[in-house]
Design an enzyme around this catalytic site. Structure first.
Site, short mmCIF file in Angstrom:
data_model
loop_
_atom_site.label_atom_id
_atom_site.label_comp_id
_atom_site.label_asym_id
_atom_site.label_seq_id
_atom_site.Cartn_x
_atom_site.Cartn_y
_atom_site.Cartn_z
N HIS A 57 -3.32 -3.43 0.34
CA HIS A 57 -3.42 -2.50 1.48
C HIS A 57 -2.05 -1.98 1.94
CE1 HIS A 57 -7.37 -4.19 1.33
NE2 HIS A 57 -6.91 -5.38 1.68
N CYS A 58 -1.19 -1.68 0.99
CA CYS A 58 0.14 -1.13 1.27
C CYS A 58 0.99 -2.06 2.14
CB CYS A 58 0.05 0.25 1.92
SG CYS A 58 -0.81 1.47 0.90
#
Length: 99
Positions: A57-58
């Site tokens: 998720h970055c």
């Protein structure tokens, strides 16, 4: 979100990474199911018509801190369009996957 969090917290093989307190949690719940890769769980849910995200998720720094860098987490973001029945369905599918 509360219904989802409560349902996941009752499952033996689920590890939650979201705060328990409503006031500390945003509308996202992150978890892992047993020792499975988050992307494999997300793919299995997708096969059952459930849209979630699996991975980092970055946020690889956060995953390093959580010790989930290898497998990431599954992220569920309920919205105003989701019904209690949608949450029940997700929880039922996850309980089935637990076995």
């Amino acid at each position: 979100t509360r219904m989802l969090y409560d349902g996941l917290s009752a499952m033996e093989t689920v590890t939650l990474y979201s705060p328990a307190e409503d006031a500390a949690r945003v509308g996202v719940v992150s978890f892992n199911l047993g020792d499975r890769m988050s992307t494999a769980v997300a793919d299995a849910l997708d096969q059952r018509g459930i849209a979630v995200r699996g991975g980092l998720h970055c946020a690889p720094g956060m995953h390093g801190w959580l010790r989930t860098l290898r497998r990431g987490t599954v992220r569920v973001s309920p919205s105003w369009q989701n019904t209690p029945e949608d949450i029940d369905y997700l929880l039922a599918v996850l309980r089935d996957m637990e076995r």
